[in-house]
Design a protein around this motif. Structure first.
Motif, PDB file in Angstrom:
ATOM      1  N   LYS A 151       0.973  -1.053   0.146  1.00  0.00           N
ATOM      2  CA  LYS A 151      -0.156   0.174  -0.047  1.00  0.00           C
ATOM      3  C   LYS A 151       0.903   1.042   0.143  1.00  0.00           C
ATOM      4  O   LYS A 151       0.562   2.176  -0.646  1.00  0.00           O
ATOM      5  CB  LYS A 151      -0.939   0.160   1.342  1.00  0.00           C
ATOM      6  CG  LYS A 151      -1.840   1.089   1.225  1.00  0.00           C
ATOM      7  CD  LYS A 151      -3.087   0.968   0.308  1.00  0.00           C
ATOM      8  CE  LYS A 151      -3.888   2.343   0.465  1.00  0.00           C
ATOM      9  NZ  LYS A 151      -4.766   2.510  -0.661  1.00  0.00           N
ATOM     10  N   LYS A 152       2.070   1.262   0.910  1.00  0.00           N
ATOM     11  CA  LYS A 152       2.916   2.374   0.510  1.00  0.00           C
ATOM     12  C   LYS A 152       3.560   2.551  -0.641  1.00  0.00           C
ATOM     13  O   LYS A 152       3.671   3.564  -1.180  1.00  0.00           O
ATOM     14  CB  LYS A 152       3.786   2.057   1.694  1.00  0.00           C
ATOM     15  CG  LYS A 152       3.499   2.371   3.226  1.00  0.00           C
ATOM     16  CD  LYS A 152       4.639   2.217   4.092  1.00  0.00           C
ATOM     17  CE  LYS A 152       4.194   2.132   5.656  1.00  0.00           C
ATOM     18  NZ  LYS A 152       5.293   1.842   6.675  1.00  0.00           N
ATOM     19  N   GLY A 153       3.853   1.394  -1.210  1.00  0.00           N
ATOM     20  CA  GLY A 153       4.274   1.538  -2.475  1.00  0.00           C
ATOM     21  C   GLY A 153       3.460   2.160  -3.374  1.00  0.00           C
ATOM     22  O   GLY A 153       3.785   3.061  -4.321  1.00  0.00           O
ATOM     23  N   GLU A 154       2.102   2.007  -3.360  1.00  0.00           N
ATOM     24  CA  GLU A 154       1.039   2.288  -4.559  1.00  0.00           C
ATOM     25  C   GLU A 154       0.785   3.968  -4.116  1.00  0.00           C
ATOM     26  O   GLU A 154       1.033   4.671  -4.971  1.00  0.00           O
ATOM     27  CB  GLU A 154      -0.097   1.732  -3.987  1.00  0.00           C
ATOM     28  CG  GLU A 154      -0.376   0.258  -4.709  1.00  0.00           C
ATOM     29  CD  GLU A 154      -1.609  -0.202  -4.015  1.00  0.00           C
ATOM     30  OE1 GLU A 154      -2.621   0.500  -3.770  1.00  0.00           O
ATOM     31  OE2 GLU A 154      -1.674  -1.615  -4.165  1.00  0.00           O
ATOM     32  N   MET A 155       1.049   4.293  -2.730  1.00  0.00           N
ATOM     33  CA  MET A 155       0.901   5.499  -2.248  1.00  0.00           C
ATOM     34  C   MET A 155       2.132   6.533  -2.878  1.00  0.00           C
ATOM     35  O   MET A 155       1.995   7.517  -3.515  1.00  0.00           O
ATOM     36  CB  MET A 155       0.585   5.745  -0.875  1.00  0.00           C
ATOM     37  CG  MET A 155      -0.531   5.188  -0.279  1.00  0.00           C
ATOM     38  SD  MET A 155      -0.390   4.958   1.418  1.00  0.00           S
ATOM     39  CE  MET A 155      -0.608   6.791   2.081  1.00  0.00           C
ATOM     40  N   LEU A 156       3.392   5.822  -2.952  1.00  0.00           N
ATOM     41  CA  LEU A 156       4.449   6.611  -3.227  1.00  0.00           C
ATOM     42  C   LEU A 156       4.405   6.790  -4.805  1.00  0.00           C
ATOM     43  O   LEU A 156       4.688   7.704  -5.337  1.00  0.00           O
ATOM     44  CB  LEU A 156       5.657   5.609  -2.976  1.00  0.00           C
ATOM     45  CG  LEU A 156       7.063   6.303  -3.165  1.00  0.00           C
ATOM     46  CD1 LEU A 156       7.166   7.649  -2.182  1.00  0.00           C
ATOM     47  CD2 LEU A 156       8.207   5.393  -2.936  1.00  0.00           C
ATOM     48  N   GLN A 157       4.141   5.636  -5.646  1.00  0.00           N
ATOM     49  CA  GLN A 157       3.885   5.861  -7.072  1.00  0.00           C
ATOM     50  C   GLN A 157       2.777   6.891  -7.107  1.00  0.00           C
ATOM     51  O   GLN A 157       2.993   7.708  -8.326  1.00  0.00           O
ATOM     52  CB  GLN A 157       3.513   4.432  -7.562  1.00  0.00           C
ATOM     53  CG  GLN A 157       3.326   4.546  -8.858  1.00  0.00           C
ATOM     54  CD  GLN A 157       4.678   4.678  -9.878  1.00  0.00           C
ATOM     55  OE1 GLN A 157       5.725   4.524  -9.239  1.00  0.00           O
ATOM     56  NE2 GLN A 157       4.695   5.186 -10.830  1.00  0.00           N
ATOM     57  N   SER A 158       1.666   6.730  -6.684  1.00  0.00           N
ATOM     58  CA  SER A 158       0.489   7.849  -6.984  1.00  0.00           C
ATOM     59  C   SER A 158       1.302   9.323  -6.722  1.00  0.00           C
ATOM     60  O   SER A 158       0.994  10.135  -7.515  1.00  0.00           O
ATOM     61  CB  SER A 158      -0.479   7.807  -5.906  1.00  0.00           C
ATOM     62  OG  SER A 158      -1.325   8.683  -6.052  1.00  0.00           O
TER      63      SER A 158
ATOM     64  N   LEU B  94       3.285  14.500  -9.142  1.00  0.00           N
ATOM     65  CA  LEU B  94       4.351  15.405  -9.220  1.00  0.00           C
ATOM     66  C   LEU B  94       4.687  15.843 -10.576  1.00  0.00           C
ATOM     67  O   LEU B  94       5.113  16.723 -11.064  1.00  0.00           O
ATOM     68  CB  LEU B  94       5.596  15.100  -8.324  1.00  0.00           C
ATOM     69  CG  LEU B  94       5.447  15.124  -6.924  1.00  0.00           C
ATOM     70  CD1 LEU B  94       6.718  14.415  -6.101  1.00  0.00           C
ATOM     71  CD2 LEU B  94       5.355  16.797  -6.401  1.00  0.00           C
ATOM     72  N   GLN B  95       4.757  14.530 -11.454  1.00  0.00           N
ATOM     73  CA  GLN B  95       5.217  14.728 -12.685  1.00  0.00           C
ATOM     74  C   GLN B  95       4.304  15.344 -13.532  1.00  0.00           C
ATOM     75  O   GLN B  95       4.473  16.188 -14.460  1.00  0.00           O
ATOM     76  CB  GLN B  95       5.324  13.141 -13.543  1.00  0.00           C
ATOM     77  CG  GLN B  95       6.677  12.389 -12.962  1.00  0.00           C
ATOM     78  CD  GLN B  95       6.546  11.071 -13.366  1.00  0.00           C
ATOM     79  OE1 GLN B  95       5.464  10.509 -14.078  1.00  0.00           O
ATOM     80  NE2 GLN B  95       7.706  10.629 -13.502  1.00  0.00           N
TER      81      GLN B  95
ATOM     82  N   GLY C  33       8.979  10.530  -1.910  1.00  0.00           N
ATOM     83  CA  GLY C  33       8.504  10.677  -3.208  1.00  0.00           C
ATOM     84  C   GLY C  33       9.099  11.812  -3.792  1.00  0.00           C
ATOM     85  O   GLY C  33       8.983  11.937  -5.211  1.00  0.00           O
ATOM     86  N   THR C  34       9.755  13.022  -3.099  1.00  0.00           N
ATOM     87  CA  THR C  34      10.218  14.168  -4.155  1.00  0.00           C
ATOM     88  C   THR C  34      11.733  14.036  -4.343  1.00  0.00           C
ATOM     89  O   THR C  34      12.192  14.731  -4.924  1.00  0.00           O
ATOM     90  CB  THR C  34      10.151  15.403  -3.088  1.00  0.00           C
ATOM     91  OG1 THR C  34      10.561  14.966  -1.927  1.00  0.00           O
ATOM     92  CG2 THR C  34       8.423  15.745  -2.956  1.00  0.00           C
ATOM     93  N   GLU C  35      12.430  12.919  -3.603  1.00  0.00           N
ATOM     94  CA  GLU C  35      13.667  12.577  -3.959  1.00  0.00           C
ATOM     95  C   GLU C  35      13.661  12.504  -5.574  1.00  0.00           C
ATOM     96  O   GLU C  35      12.968  11.949  -6.226  1.00  0.00           O
ATOM     97  CB  GLU C  35      14.160  11.574  -3.462  1.00  0.00           C
ATOM     98  CG  GLU C  35      14.508  11.604  -1.833  1.00  0.00           C
ATOM     99  CD  GLU C  35      14.923  10.405  -1.367  1.00  0.00           C
ATOM    100  OE1 GLU C  35      15.246   9.180  -2.226  1.00  0.00           O
ATOM    101  OE2 GLU C  35      15.031  10.352  -0.080  1.00  0.00           O
TER     102      GLU C  35
ATOM    103  N   VAL D 225      10.399  19.362   0.573  1.00  0.00           N
ATOM    104  CA  VAL D 225      11.020  18.659   1.905  1.00  0.00           C
ATOM    105  C   VAL D 225      11.188  20.033   2.742  1.00  0.00           C
ATOM    106  O   VAL D 225      11.100  19.842   4.143  1.00  0.00           O
ATOM    107  CB  VAL D 225      11.940  17.861   1.690  1.00  0.00           C
ATOM    108  CG1 VAL D 225      12.641  17.461   3.025  1.00  0.00           C
ATOM    109  CG2 VAL D 225      11.776  16.770   0.930  1.00  0.00           C
ATOM    110  N   ASP D 226      11.824  21.069   2.443  1.00  0.00           N
ATOM    111  CA  ASP D 226      11.793  22.374   3.299  1.00  0.00           C
ATOM    112  C   ASP D 226      10.832  22.924   4.020  1.00  0.00           C
ATOM    113  O   ASP D 226      11.055  23.610   5.141  1.00  0.00           O
ATOM    114  CB  ASP D 226      12.674  23.467   2.595  1.00  0.00           C
ATOM    115  CG  ASP D 226      13.981  23.067   1.877  1.00  0.00           C
ATOM    116  OD1 ASP D 226      14.664  22.058   2.392  1.00  0.00           O
ATOM    117  OD2 ASP D 226      14.264  23.505   0.871  1.00  0.00           O
TER     118      ASP D 226
END
Length: 176
Positions: free
Chosen positions: A6-13, A18-19, A62-64, A72-73
């Motif tokens: 689920k975390k992987g899906e959220m990260l992909q989302s 962002l794109q 996700g922003t890396e 992140v700031d």
């Protein structure tokens, strides 16, 4: 507890959002009611954006390696991201208008074109005209010298024709 899948899906989302984004606003929503969150979501959606709450760790991951790394700031405490898919100025105006009546929502910063801007800059950002107006102003500025040059050439030709017409009239009167 959230599973790794689920975390992987959220990260992909998050990365997909962002794109697609032109800009990302970082907000805090401490003390905001669910009805107010829904109101913000609707308002942002109408302006071509999306309001989403993500865990701070997920935002950092996700922003890396993206142009939105400066997000992140501004991440501290309860954080929500507003993704601007169209005109960021319109979304900034909508958020500022909403904050007037709901001060519990606060804009921490904005990331656009790889640069982070604090909340003070957003006040100036809101004063900008919409994207279409800015493009029209630029086009008008580019077009003005060409338009003036064409006007100048036509004035020279027009004046030359007036001179010829005057000579013709003078000769016509002299022969008659």
């Amino acid at each position: 507890m959230i599973t790794k899948a689920k975390k992987g899906e959220m990260l992909q989302s998050l990365r997909e959002k962002l794109q697609r984004s032109e800009a990302v606003f970082v907000t805090t929503f401490k003390g905001i009611k669910v009805s107010e969150v829904n109101e913000v979501r609707k308002l942002v959606r109408e302006k071509g954006g999306e309001y989403r709450v993500f865990k701070n760790t997920l935002i950092r991951l996700g922003t890396e390696e993206t142009s939105f790394k400066p997000v992140v700031d501004f991440v501290e405490g309860p954080t929500a991201l507003v993704f601007s898919y169209k005109d960021p100025v319109e979304i900034a105006k909508a958020l500022k208008e909403f904050i007037k009546t709901h001060p519990t929502l606060e804009i921490k910063g904005l990331v656009m074109q790889g640069k982070g801007y604090d909340a003070k800059v957003i006040d100036e950002f809101v004063k900008l005209p919409p994207k279409e107006v800015l493009l029209a102003q630029v086009l008008g500025t580019i077009q003005a010298p060409v338009s003036n040059f064409v006007g100048l050439l036509s004035a020279i030709l027009r004046n030359f024709l007036y001179v010829l017409k005057a000579i013709e009239e003078k000769k016509g009167k002299g022969e008659a």
